[in-house]
Design an enzyme around this catalytic site. Structure first.
Site, PDB file in Angstrom:
ATOM      1  N   GLU A 128      -0.693   7.506  -2.041  1.00  0.00           N
ATOM      2  CA  GLU A 128      -1.559   7.294  -0.861  1.00  0.00           C
ATOM      3  C   GLU A 128      -1.827   8.566  -0.056  1.00  0.00           C
ATOM      4  O   GLU A 128      -1.668   8.580   1.156  1.00  0.00           O
ATOM      5  CB  GLU A 128      -0.966   6.192   0.031  1.00  0.00           C
ATOM      6  CG  GLU A 128      -0.783   4.889  -0.732  1.00  0.00           C
ATOM      7  CD  GLU A 128      -0.128   3.767   0.092  1.00  0.00           C
ATOM      8  OE1 GLU A 128       0.140   3.976   1.294  1.00  0.00           O
ATOM      9  OE2 GLU A 128       0.116   2.694  -0.478  1.00  0.00           O
ATOM     10  N   ASN A 169      -0.770   7.565  -7.321  1.00  0.00           N
ATOM     11  CA  ASN A 169      -0.938   6.136  -7.050  1.00  0.00           C
ATOM     12  C   ASN A 169      -1.597   5.926  -5.684  1.00  0.00           C
ATOM     13  O   ASN A 169      -1.208   6.561  -4.697  1.00  0.00           O
ATOM     14  CB  ASN A 169       0.466   5.494  -7.047  1.00  0.00           C
ATOM     15  CG  ASN A 169       0.466   3.985  -7.025  1.00  0.00           C
ATOM     16  OD1 ASN A 169      -0.157   3.343  -7.863  1.00  0.00           O
ATOM     17  ND2 ASN A 169       1.185   3.393  -6.065  1.00  0.00           N
ATOM     18  N   HIS A 205      -4.567  -3.989  -4.526  1.00  0.00           N
ATOM     19  CA  HIS A 205      -4.357  -5.027  -3.504  1.00  0.00           C
ATOM     20  C   HIS A 205      -5.751  -5.551  -3.141  1.00  0.00           C
ATOM     21  O   HIS A 205      -6.444  -4.981  -2.294  1.00  0.00           O
ATOM     22  CB  HIS A 205      -3.638  -4.444  -2.284  1.00  0.00           C
ATOM     23  CG  HIS A 205      -2.239  -4.013  -2.590  1.00  0.00           C
ATOM     24  ND1 HIS A 205      -1.267  -4.913  -2.941  1.00  0.00           N
ATOM     25  CD2 HIS A 205      -1.669  -2.784  -2.620  1.00  0.00           C
ATOM     26  CE1 HIS A 205      -0.134  -4.254  -3.174  1.00  0.00           C
ATOM     27  NE2 HIS A 205      -0.354  -2.970  -2.984  1.00  0.00           N
ATOM     28  N   GLU A 233      -0.030  -2.501  -8.502  1.00  0.00           N
ATOM     29  CA  GLU A 233       0.485  -3.364  -7.424  1.00  0.00           C
ATOM     30  C   GLU A 233      -0.435  -4.560  -7.227  1.00  0.00           C
ATOM     31  O   GLU A 233      -0.717  -4.978  -6.092  1.00  0.00           O
ATOM     32  CB  GLU A 233       0.596  -2.569  -6.114  1.00  0.00           C
ATOM     33  CG  GLU A 233       1.420  -1.295  -6.244  1.00  0.00           C
ATOM     34  CD  GLU A 233       1.612  -0.533  -4.932  1.00  0.00           C
ATOM     35  OE1 GLU A 233       1.294  -1.094  -3.848  1.00  0.00           O
ATOM     36  OE2 GLU A 233       2.078   0.615  -4.991  1.00  0.00           O
ATOM     37  N   ASP A 235      -2.357  -7.735  -6.476  1.00  0.00           N
ATOM     38  CA  ASP A 235      -2.334  -9.067  -5.853  1.00  0.00           C
ATOM     39  C   ASP A 235      -3.730  -9.336  -5.311  1.00  0.00           C
ATOM     40  O   ASP A 235      -4.513  -8.403  -5.091  1.00  0.00           O
ATOM     41  CB  ASP A 235      -1.236  -9.259  -4.789  1.00  0.00           C
ATOM     42  CG  ASP A 235      -1.145  -8.172  -3.733  1.00  0.00           C
ATOM     43  OD1 ASP A 235      -2.169  -7.499  -3.448  1.00  0.00           O
ATOM     44  OD2 ASP A 235      -0.055  -7.999  -3.157  1.00  0.00           O
TER      45      ASP A 235
END
Ligand code: G3I
Length: 313
Positions: A128, A169, A205, A233, A235
């Protein structure tokens, strides 16, 4: 019809994994599915700096090892997450003088990568580092070391372990836009300069009904640079409460994400950010939203689960 998501993915040359966190491990109903359904595990928190170097030069891998040991006993691979991040960073790091921070960052990376050498498939080396507009996030590393800190982090990780795959990432880089463009340009320049990078992690996400239309094209353009891509990650949240229609939309979305990965051979695997709504991070950060995972809070499989299995088939 009894193949697990891990087995289905394996048949396509990919892994299908889940994040997990130490406080969840006493829940035996939880660990039964965690240990059987997935071929890969990511520690959700306890490899982060706050846990692994809580004070300068004092390293503690107890909690992280609990998860790595469990994964190994279940025959699952492990992604390391994460070495350099502005969040869950102990406050002592903020107070390191500018002239010492590069050394402190290198020491942290060297120690942690060396500690887990041979036991991990990937490391999220830097997490990030970009803002939505593609500029650098003004983290303490950016401010005190400057633009070079990301390259320096990757070089230190490679020096500590020549075999583990090194990933950058980030979130909101799944579609083509200013942020993914900035990451793309960085990877391209690393490749041109010989700075070691093996992969890009797209966190994914996502929001039900809003899977970026350019996901597949974006995965492919990174792969074409000569790096692997992982969905790290995943979702897909919705506004609560769940309805049959929202579940159906979410299932469609999960299927589309899996398919986008499967069409690009360098998309090596998919990790959900935990697998049950019982332990999702989403509701605490986005009040009123949730139900983002393929299993509900009572461990029942949702339509999303069946869509993932169908796409992997
Ligand atoms: O462990 C402490 C506990 O001792 C304390 O009593 C409790 C009270 O707040 O907090 C606990 O720490 C929490 C920690 O998770 C461990 O459970 C933090 O409050 C909480 O903020 C932290 O949240 C994590 C978050 O990263 C931190 O930014 C989430 O679990 C984790 O899912 C989330 O994961 C991130 C990825 O690392 C990077 N990408 C985004 C993703 C979602 O935010």
């Amino acid at each position: 019809d009894t193949a697990t998501l891990g087995e289905l993915a394996e048949a396509k040359g990919r892994y299908f994994g889940s994040a997990t966190d130490n406080p969840e491990l006493p829940d035996t109903q939880y660990t039964q599915i965690l240990g059987s359904e997935f071929s890969q595990i990511t520690p959700e928190n306890t490899m982060k700096w706050q846990y692994t170097e809580p004070s300068r030069g004092r390293f503690d891998y107890t909690a992280a090892e609990e998860i790595v040991d469990l994964a190994e006993s279940n025959g699952q691979s492990v992604r390391g997450h994460t070495l350099v991040w502005h969040n869950q960073l102990p406050s002592w790091v903020d107070d390191v003088p500018a002239g010492e921070l590069l050394g402190v960052m290198r020491d942290h990376i060297t120690h942690e990568v060396d500690h887990f050498k041979g036991r991990l498939i990937h490391w999220d080396v830097v997490n990030e580092a970009f803002e939505e507009d593609g500029s650098r996030r003004q983290s303490v590393f950016q401010q005190k070391i400057g633009d070079s800190y990301i390259a320096e982090a990757f070089k230190a990780a490679r020096a500590a372990d020549p075999d583990v795959k090194l990933y950058y990432n980030d979130y909101n880089i799944e579609g083509i836009g200013p942020k993914s463009d900035a990451v793309y340009e960085m990877v391209k320049s690393f490749k041109a300069q010989g700075i070691p990078i093996d992969g890009v992690g797209m966190q994914a996400h996502l929001i039900a009904g809003q899977v970026p239309a350019s996901l597949q094209e974006n995965i492919r353009r990174f792969a074409d640079l000569g790096v692997d891509v992982a969905l790290t990650e995943l979702d897909i949240r919705m506004t609560l409460p769940r309805t049959a229609a929202k579940d159906a939309q979410q299932a469609t979305d999960y299927g589309a994400v899996v398919e986008a990965c499967l069409v690009v051979s360098r998309c090596v695997g998919i990790t959900v950010w935990d697998y049950t709504d019982k332990y999702s991070w989403v509701p605490s950060v986005f009040p009123g939203q949730g139900a983002a995972l393929p299993w509900d809070e009572d461990f029942a499989k949702k339509p999303a689960y069946h869509a993932i299995a169908a796409a992997l088939n």
